[in-house]
Design a protein around this motif. Structure first.
Motif, PDB file in Angstrom:
ATOM      1  N   GLY A 140      -2.898  -0.519 -54.729  1.00 40.89           N
ATOM      2  CA  GLY A 140      -3.278  -0.390 -53.337  1.00 40.89           C
ATOM      3  C   GLY A 140      -2.324   0.614 -52.707  1.00 40.89           C
ATOM      4  O   GLY A 140      -1.496   1.225 -53.387  1.00 40.89           O
ATOM      5  N   ILE A 141      -2.420   0.779 -51.408  1.00 44.30           N
ATOM      6  CA  ILE A 141      -1.531   1.690 -50.698  1.00 44.30           C
ATOM      7  C   ILE A 141      -1.166   1.070 -49.353  1.00 44.30           C
ATOM      8  O   ILE A 141      -2.026   0.518 -48.655  1.00 44.30           O
ATOM      9  CB  ILE A 141      -2.174   3.079 -50.506  1.00 44.30           C
ATOM     10  CG1 ILE A 141      -1.219   4.041 -49.786  1.00 44.30           C
ATOM     11  CG2 ILE A 141      -3.509   2.982 -49.795  1.00 44.30           C
ATOM     12  CD1 ILE A 141      -1.712   5.485 -49.737  1.00 44.30           C
ATOM     13  N   GLY A 142       0.114   1.126 -49.010  1.00 40.73           N
ATOM     14  CA  GLY A 142       0.560   0.605 -47.726  1.00 40.73           C
ATOM     15  C   GLY A 142       0.296   1.585 -46.604  1.00 40.73           C
ATOM     16  O   GLY A 142       0.058   2.782 -46.831  1.00 40.73           O
ATOM     17  N   HIS A 143       0.349   1.104 -45.379  1.00 39.16           N
ATOM     18  CA  HIS A 143       0.115   1.974 -44.222  1.00 39.16           C
ATOM     19  C   HIS A 143       1.161   3.081 -44.108  1.00 39.16           C
ATOM     20  O   HIS A 143       0.902   4.111 -43.482  1.00 39.16           O
ATOM     21  CB  HIS A 143       0.091   1.148 -42.931  1.00 39.16           C
ATOM     22  CG  HIS A 143      -1.093   0.245 -42.818  1.00 39.16           C
ATOM     23  ND1 HIS A 143      -1.072  -1.048 -43.254  1.00 39.16           N
ATOM     24  CD2 HIS A 143      -2.358   0.464 -42.332  1.00 39.16           C
ATOM     25  CE1 HIS A 143      -2.258  -1.611 -43.039  1.00 39.16           C
ATOM     26  NE2 HIS A 143      -3.056  -0.712 -42.485  1.00 39.16           N
ATOM     27  N   ASN A 144       2.313   2.878 -44.710  1.00 40.72           N
ATOM     28  CA  ASN A 144       3.350   3.912 -44.692  1.00 40.72           C
ATOM     29  C   ASN A 144       3.383   4.715 -45.988  1.00 40.72           C
ATOM     30  O   ASN A 144       4.302   5.502 -46.219  1.00 40.72           O
ATOM     31  CB  ASN A 144       4.730   3.307 -44.401  1.00 40.72           C
ATOM     32  CG  ASN A 144       5.162   2.298 -45.461  1.00 40.72           C
ATOM     33  OD1 ASN A 144       4.474   2.083 -46.463  1.00 40.72           O
ATOM     34  ND2 ASN A 144       6.307   1.665 -45.237  1.00 40.72           N
ATOM     35  N   GLY A 145       2.381   4.511 -46.840  1.00 39.71           N
ATOM     36  CA  GLY A 145       2.290   5.273 -48.080  1.00 39.71           C
ATOM     37  C   GLY A 145       2.981   4.646 -49.270  1.00 39.71           C
ATOM     38  O   GLY A 145       3.086   5.278 -50.327  1.00 39.71           O
ATOM     39  N   HIS A 146       3.453   3.396 -49.124  1.00 39.88           N
ATOM     40  CA  HIS A 146       4.107   2.808 -50.284  1.00 39.88           C
ATOM     41  C   HIS A 146       3.086   2.429 -51.354  1.00 39.88           C
ATOM     42  O   HIS A 146       1.942   2.084 -51.064  1.00 39.88           O
ATOM     43  CB  HIS A 146       5.003   1.612 -49.906  1.00 39.88           C
ATOM     44  CG  HIS A 146       4.296   0.360 -49.517  1.00 39.88           C
ATOM     45  ND1 HIS A 146       4.496  -0.262 -48.304  1.00 39.88           N
ATOM     46  CD2 HIS A 146       3.415  -0.431 -50.177  1.00 39.88           C
ATOM     47  CE1 HIS A 146       3.771  -1.366 -48.240  1.00 39.88           C
ATOM     48  NE2 HIS A 146       3.096  -1.480 -49.369  1.00 39.88           N
ATOM     49  N   THR A 202       5.825  14.306 -51.355  1.00 41.78           N
ATOM     50  CA  THR A 202       7.133  14.022 -50.757  1.00 41.78           C
ATOM     51  C   THR A 202       7.478  12.548 -50.929  1.00 41.78           C
ATOM     52  O   THR A 202       6.591  11.685 -50.908  1.00 41.78           O
ATOM     53  CB  THR A 202       7.137  14.386 -49.257  1.00 41.78           C
ATOM     54  OG1 THR A 202       8.318  13.854 -48.635  1.00 41.78           O
ATOM     55  CG2 THR A 202       5.927  13.826 -48.529  1.00 41.78           C
ATOM     56  N   THR A 203       8.772  12.276 -51.072  1.00 41.80           N
ATOM     57  CA  THR A 203       9.222  10.889 -51.172  1.00 41.80           C
ATOM     58  C   THR A 203       9.006  10.132 -49.872  1.00 41.80           C
ATOM     59  O   THR A 203       9.059   8.900 -49.856  1.00 41.80           O
ATOM     60  CB  THR A 203      10.705  10.820 -51.561  1.00 41.80           C
ATOM     61  OG1 THR A 203      11.486  11.511 -50.572  1.00 41.80           O
ATOM     62  CG2 THR A 203      10.948  11.446 -52.918  1.00 41.80           C
ATOM     63  N   GLU A 204       8.768  10.852 -48.772  1.00 42.35           N
ATOM     64  CA  GLU A 204       8.476  10.189 -47.505  1.00 42.35           C
ATOM     65  C   GLU A 204       7.077   9.573 -47.498  1.00 42.35           C
ATOM     66  O   GLU A 204       6.744   8.792 -46.608  1.00 42.35           O
ATOM     67  CB  GLU A 204       8.637  11.161 -46.341  1.00 42.35           C
ATOM     68  CG  GLU A 204      10.068  11.646 -46.120  1.00 42.35           C
ATOM     69  CD  GLU A 204      11.026  10.522 -45.760  1.00 42.35           C
ATOM     70  OE1 GLU A 204      10.562   9.475 -45.242  1.00 42.35           O
ATOM     71  OE2 GLU A 204      12.241  10.680 -46.005  1.00 42.35           O
ATOM     72  N   CYS A 205       6.281   9.914 -48.498  1.00 38.91           N
ATOM     73  CA  CYS A 205       4.993   9.258 -48.739  1.00 38.91           C
ATOM     74  C   CYS A 205       4.891   9.047 -50.246  1.00 38.91           C
ATOM     75  O   CYS A 205       4.358   9.898 -50.972  1.00 38.91           O
ATOM     76  CB  CYS A 205       3.824  10.112 -48.238  1.00 38.91           C
ATOM     77  SG  CYS A 205       2.196   9.369 -48.550  1.00 38.91           S
ATOM     78  N   PRO A 206       5.429   7.925 -50.739  1.00 42.03           N
ATOM     79  CA  PRO A 206       5.476   7.726 -52.192  1.00 42.03           C
ATOM     80  C   PRO A 206       4.132   7.900 -52.897  1.00 42.03           C
ATOM     81  O   PRO A 206       4.085   8.413 -54.021  1.00 42.03           O
ATOM     82  CB  PRO A 206       6.000   6.286 -52.321  1.00 42.03           C
ATOM     83  CG  PRO A 206       6.852   6.105 -51.102  1.00 42.03           C
ATOM     84  CD  PRO A 206       6.121   6.835 -50.013  1.00 42.03           C
ATOM     85  N   ALA A 207       3.034   7.511 -52.239  1.00 43.72           N
ATOM     86  CA  ALA A 207       1.721   7.650 -52.870  1.00 43.72           C
ATOM     87  C   ALA A 207       1.344   9.097 -53.124  1.00 43.72           C
ATOM     88  O   ALA A 207       0.485   9.385 -53.968  1.00 43.72           O
ATOM     89  CB  ALA A 207       0.649   6.974 -52.019  1.00 43.72           C
ATOM     90  N   LYS A 221      -6.545   2.694 -43.025  1.00 44.57           N
ATOM     91  CA  LYS A 221      -5.927   3.366 -44.166  1.00 44.57           C
ATOM     92  C   LYS A 221      -6.348   4.838 -44.266  1.00 44.57           C
ATOM     93  O   LYS A 221      -5.844   5.567 -45.134  1.00 44.57           O
ATOM     94  CB  LYS A 221      -6.307   2.643 -45.471  1.00 44.57           C
ATOM     95  CG  LYS A 221      -5.763   1.229 -45.622  1.00 44.57           C
ATOM     96  CD  LYS A 221      -4.256   1.223 -45.809  1.00 44.57           C
ATOM     97  CE  LYS A 221      -3.693  -0.185 -45.975  1.00 44.57           C
ATOM     98  NZ  LYS A 221      -4.028  -0.793 -47.265  1.00 44.57           N
ATOM     99  N   ALA A 222      -7.244   5.283 -43.397  1.00 42.95           N
ATOM    100  CA  ALA A 222      -7.812   6.625 -43.534  1.00 42.95           C
ATOM    101  C   ALA A 222      -6.750   7.714 -43.411  1.00 42.95           C
ATOM    102  O   ALA A 222      -6.730   8.670 -44.197  1.00 42.95           O
ATOM    103  CB  ALA A 222      -8.907   6.838 -42.497  1.00 42.95           C
ATOM    104  N   GLU A 223      -5.861   7.597 -42.432  1.00 40.13           N
ATOM    105  CA  GLU A 223      -4.872   8.646 -42.208  1.00 40.13           C
ATOM    106  C   GLU A 223      -3.875   8.728 -43.353  1.00 40.13           C
ATOM    107  O   GLU A 223      -3.527   9.828 -43.816  1.00 40.13           O
ATOM    108  CB  GLU A 223      -4.142   8.404 -40.886  1.00 40.13           C
ATOM    109  CG  GLU A 223      -3.204   9.529 -40.488  1.00 40.13           C
ATOM    110  CD  GLU A 223      -3.921  10.861 -40.294  1.00 40.13           C
ATOM    111  OE1 GLU A 223      -3.442  11.865 -40.873  1.00 40.13           O
ATOM    112  OE2 GLU A 223      -4.951  10.894 -39.586  1.00 40.13           O
ATOM    113  N   ILE A 224      -3.400   7.569 -43.842  1.00 40.03           N
ATOM    114  CA  ILE A 224      -2.427   7.611 -44.924  1.00 40.03           C
ATOM    115  C   ILE A 224      -3.082   8.071 -46.216  1.00 40.03           C
ATOM    116  O   ILE A 224      -2.433   8.734 -47.053  1.00 40.03           O
ATOM    117  CB  ILE A 224      -1.705   6.249 -45.095  1.00 40.03           C
ATOM    118  CG1 ILE A 224      -0.451   6.424 -45.973  1.00 40.03           C
ATOM    119  CG2 ILE A 224      -2.634   5.187 -45.686  1.00 40.03           C
ATOM    120  CD1 ILE A 224       0.577   7.375 -45.434  1.00 40.03           C
TER     121      ILE A 224
END
Length: 241
Positions: A132-138, A215-220, A202-205
């Motif tokens: 899955g993917i978190g709202h912050n991209g984790h 980037t590591t600021e968005c791990p996904a 989740k669309a934006e992330i």
């Protein structure tokens, strides 16, 4: 990267389950990388239905979960071991001794992470990793930051992640503040990755992760480096794709 967007939840779920079932049919001893949260539940339900209809068997398969909360009793209803038992394992013919979830109650969490990483390496590579993917991209519990840890490790959960998980607990204060998670490098070792996202929130992330800079600021976003990724989105999550 193959990105599929579905108008019907049923079609998304059957597609995801079909990919996993096809793997098990061609490779009964497949190593499955599994995930918790709301994203994979529909896929697990479809797999249970396929098993009951005699279309798939997990008897010779093994599984490794991405993560587990630190300090949550294993029999707690919100532990990821309990989640997997209730949502999949107890309903199919997989052998429980072949299912693996990090031990969030290990006396030495760092040693447990090293042990789990070695266990995955000894049994792997993972044939298909469900994410899955978190709202912050984790992904897993790999949180955004200036640096990422490659292997399985203990992580302090970000405020945004704690708030997202609070709906599963009596109060925000009850949400575990740490987790053990496979690292991004561990995840990227899988032969195939199946990323699932649902809902307009989740669309934006999703757009950031799949179309933005790596980037590591968005791990996904590091999934863009993998040669075999399938993304399953409902219409909401895929609105910007």
């Amino acid at each position: 990267m193959n990105i599929w967007t579905f108008d019907q939840e049923k079609d998304l779920n059957t597609t995801g389950a079909g990919l996993i079932a096809a793997l098990l049919q061609s490779k009964p001893k497949a190593v499955l990388g599994l995930a918790t949260g709301s994203s994979p539940v529909g896929i697990y339900n479809e797999l249970i239905d396929m098993y009951r209809r005699g279309l798939v068997s997990f008897a010779n398969a093994s599984s490794f979960n991405l993560d587990e909360y630190v300090g949550l009793p294993v029999d707690h209803s919100e532990s990821y071991r309990s989640f997997m038992n209730e949502k999949l394992f107890k309903h199919v013919d997989i052998k429980l001794e072949n299912t693996h979830v990090p031990d969030g109650n290990a006396p030495d969490p760092d040693a447990e992470c090293a042990h789990y990483e070695q266990l995955v390496n000894d049994h792997g590579p993972v044939d298909i990793q469900l994410l899955g993917i978190g709202h912050n991209g984790h992904i897993g519990f790999n949180e955004p930051g200036a640096n990422l840890t490659g292997g399985t490790h203990v992580v302090d959960l970000k405020e945004e992640t704690l708030k997202a998980n609070a709906r599963f607990f009596p109060s925000f204060d009850d949400v575990p503040k740490q987790a053990m998670t496979m690292g991004v490098a561990s995840i990227l070792k899988a032969k195939q990755i199946l990323l699932v996202a649902r809902g307009e929130d989740k669309a934006e992330i999703i757009r950031t992760a799949l179309r933005g800079p790596i980037t590591t600021e968005c791990p996904a976003s590091l999934l863009q480096c993998h040669p075999n990724v399938i993304v399953l989105l409902d219409r909401g999550a895929g609105r910007f794709m």
